[in-house]
Design an enzyme around this catalytic site. Sequence first.
Site, PDB file in Angstrom:
ATOM      1  N   ASP A   1       0.851  -1.175   0.000  1.00  7.80           N
ATOM      2  CA  ASP A   1       0.000   0.000   0.000  1.00  7.80           C
ATOM      3  C   ASP A   1       0.897   1.238   0.000  1.00  7.80           C
ATOM      4  OD1 ASP A   1      -2.426   1.594   0.509  1.00  7.80           O
ATOM      5  OD2 ASP A   1      -3.224  -0.312   1.235  1.00  7.80           O
TER       6      ASP A   1
ATOM      7  N   ASP B   1      -3.028   4.664  -2.305  1.00  6.58           N
ATOM      8  CA  ASP B   1      -4.060   5.152  -1.399  1.00  6.58           C
ATOM      9  C   ASP B   1      -4.464   6.599  -1.642  1.00  6.58           C
ATOM     10  OD1 ASP B   1      -5.490   4.684   1.240  1.00  6.58           O
ATOM     11  OD2 ASP B   1      -4.334   6.484   1.728  1.00  6.58           O
TER      12      ASP B   1
ATOM     13  N   GLU C   1      -6.481   4.053  -5.904  1.00  2.00           N
ATOM     14  CA  GLU C   1      -7.755   4.316  -5.245  1.00  2.00           C
ATOM     15  C   GLU C   1      -8.225   5.658  -5.779  1.00  2.00           C
ATOM     16  OE1 GLU C   1      -9.765   4.392  -0.808  1.00  2.00           O
ATOM     17  OE2 GLU C   1      -7.869   5.391  -1.098  1.00  2.00           O
TER      18      GLU C   1
ATOM     19  N   HIS D   1     -11.413  -3.023   2.970  1.00  2.00           N
ATOM     20  CA  HIS D   1     -11.321  -2.699   4.394  1.00  2.00           C
ATOM     21  C   HIS D   1     -12.028  -1.405   4.778  1.00  2.00           C
ATOM     22  CE1 HIS D   1      -8.400  -0.254   2.421  1.00  2.00           C
ATOM     23  NE2 HIS D   1      -8.222   0.448   3.509  1.00  2.00           N
ATOM     24  N   ASP D   2     -12.532  -0.672   3.800  1.00  2.00           N
ATOM     25  CA  ASP D   2     -13.246   0.581   4.079  1.00  2.00           C
ATOM     26  C   ASP D   2     -14.754   0.424   3.958  1.00  2.00           C
ATOM     27  OD1 ASP D   2     -10.889   2.011   4.417  1.00  2.00           O
ATOM     28  OD2 ASP D   2     -10.798   2.636   2.310  1.00  2.00           O
TER      29      ASP D   2
HETATM   30  O1  TEU Z   1      -9.344   5.674   1.866  1.00  2.00           O
HETATM   31  C1  TEU Z   1      -9.646   6.903   1.274  1.00  2.00           C
HETATM   32  C2  TEU Z   1     -11.062   7.297   1.190  1.00  2.00           C
HETATM   33  O2  TEU Z   1     -11.299   8.316   0.605  1.00  2.00           O
HETATM   34  C3  TEU Z   1     -12.230   6.580   1.779  1.00  2.00           C
HETATM   35  O3  TEU Z   1     -12.417   5.287   1.370  1.00  2.00           O
HETATM   36  C4  TEU Z   1     -12.345   6.759   3.263  1.00  2.00           C
HETATM   37  O4  TEU Z   1     -11.636   5.789   3.952  1.00  2.00           O
HETATM   38  C5  TEU Z   1     -13.784   6.669   3.718  1.00  2.00           C
HETATM   39  O5  TEU Z   1     -14.517   7.559   2.987  1.00  2.00           O
HETATM   40  C6  TEU Z   1     -13.887   7.034   5.181  1.00  2.00           C
HETATM   41  O6  TEU Z   1     -15.011   6.389   5.717  1.00  2.00           O
HETATM   42  C7  TEU Z   1      -8.007   5.362   2.095  1.00  2.00           C
HETATM   43  C8  TEU Z   1      -7.863   4.054   2.858  1.00  2.00           C
HETATM   44  O7  TEU Z   1      -8.382   3.004   2.102  1.00  2.00           O
HETATM   45  C9  TEU Z   1      -8.510   4.190   4.196  1.00  2.00           C
HETATM   46  O8  TEU Z   1      -8.481   2.994   4.932  1.00  2.00           O
HETATM   47  C10 TEU Z   1      -7.808   5.289   4.944  1.00  2.00           C
HETATM   48  O9  TEU Z   1      -8.476   5.530   6.142  1.00  2.00           O
HETATM   49  C11 TEU Z   1      -7.733   6.572   4.125  1.00  2.00           C
HETATM   50  O10 TEU Z   1      -7.319   6.355   2.787  1.00  2.00           O
HETATM   51  C12 TEU Z   1      -6.734   7.500   4.724  1.00  2.00           C
HETATM   52  O11 TEU Z   1      -5.443   6.999   4.486  1.00  2.00           O
END
Ligand code: TEU
Length: 554
Positions: free
Chosen positions: A98, A199, A256, A327-328
């Site tokens: 990541d 990310d 992402e 994971h989100d």
């Molecule tokens: O996620 C970025 C993101 O914009 C969203 O998926 C966010 O986690 C969600 O809207 C909040 O509920 C990435 C990662 O996948 C995430 O786990 C991290 O928390 C985030 O970046 C910050 O690094």
Amino acid sequence: MEKKWWMGKVAYQIWPKSFADGNGDGIGDLEGIIGKLDYLKDLGIDIIWISPVYQSPLVDQGYDISDYYAINPVFGDLETMDRLIAEAKKRQMYVIMDLVVNHCSDEHPWFQEALKDPEGEYGKFFYIEEKKNGKLPCNWRSYFGGSVWEPIPGTNKYYLHSFHKKQPDLNWENPKMRQEIYKMMNWWLERGIAGFRIDAIINIKKKLPYKDYEPDRDDGLAFVGKMLDEAEGIGEFLEEMKHETFEKYDAFTVGEVFNDKPGAVEEFIGENGHFSSKFDFGPELCGKHGCWYKNETVTPEMYKEVIFDSQEKTGEIGFLSNIIENHDEPRGVSRFIPQEDLSEDAKKALACVYFFLRGIPFIFQGQEIGMENCHFPDIDAYDDISTLDDYRVCKEAGYSDEEAMEFAYCFSRDNARTPVQWSDEENAGFSTHKPWIMVNPNYKTINLKSQQQDETSVYHFYKKLISLYKDEAYHDTFTFGKCIPYAREQKNLIAYERKGEGVDLLILANFQKEPQKVTLPAKCEKVLLNNKDELRISEGEITLQGYQAVVIRM
Ligand code: TEU
Ligand code: CA
């Protein structure tokens, strides 16, 4: 189109803290992952994406990095990481890491230096501003709630954080900072990783100079994502990154990327795009309207429209990475299957539909056994910072505790973060120690060990999906063939053709409990996959039972 090594591969996301615990402290780790490589190989996985394992205070579960060159001791050390990469290679599997470079942790030495001397070299690695006429530079609300501006103690200055206040944004306008990032990326690529999942990358380009947007809640703030619609020029950073790093290694990169701007598909994942692939977040965003209590329940028709929409937009321009969860997000089976219809057949039907779309199929840990959302007893049992904020927003909007907990059950990120259910033994076989977060109580019935012994299980269905996908006779069609929606207007039917490379395949899934008839576009040559024992086909017509899914060669 130039063929690349990663095309046609199957990927798997590991979220380390909850995957497998190797040393019995209740927290998943690298040793635990090494112990499961044979399992992943046998499942048919080629590419393994490992969510962050770098040194971190774990405020946002590792998405807050305090040292990019070190492994968090909770997960292991560099030697173990090297061994993991080598063991994967031995099995012809690729590890991608990541890449979290929109921000770092406030405990990173760069930020610590910036705090000491905001005007100095490291101050310029971040976005640091002062109030003007008593006003902050802008009214943006961070992803995790509250203003993006946080005061720097002992000064009249503020730093910007798009996510948590312990995740200060790195200043991409600073070429020195960018060079530091590229150096770090190359250091990892040199260690033998095959690429990166990138990310929150869309956030690295800010709309400057700062300005306010129309407030979208009573807090007077506007969602920081609003600014992204107007921020232009991210491509310059990403092209530079590509030339300085992954291009030299023929790396696989998946972004992402939440971006629907015209031309985004071509720009990000076209032949000369910034990345190899980007996630299709169409399904994840489906029915979401800014906060939990505004979200709609996703119906099969809504789901169908978003996946076909993404497929149409992408066509053969590039390769999406297809997911039902990560994971989100809550578990895909809990989100995309109507609650009252949740069954093994329905889980298999959903798997069948998303897996054969054009693109790279990603499986999130536990998805292959049909893991479901988890009922947490109370808000304190949750760990995720974003869940706590969303819960607070619901309470402030007047919802009862019971209602807010029900929203959390539907939407919390912790739904996907409970330990993988390996067996019906204590702690679901994840650890010999009490896990850091609760195990879903349904592990007695939903676990890998029992599914391995049952040929009709969700797990065996995933194995069949993957081996069909990789079957030499169809692999090119699944990889490069066109994806054409079929009988799109037929309610609760999700159907499409995959055509090309001399083969015509039809994927059909009935997303309702009642049977339904489907007219076939051509003669059925062979049924390649079926989630039920029987199949009723007559002249030009097929009758699908409730939640029956099939793949047919025409
Ligand atoms: O996620 C970025 C993101 O914009 C969203 O998926 C966010 O986690 C969600 O809207 C909040 O509920 C990435 C990662 O996948 C995430 O786990 C991290 O928390 C985030 O970046 C910050 O690094
Ligand atoms: Ca451990």
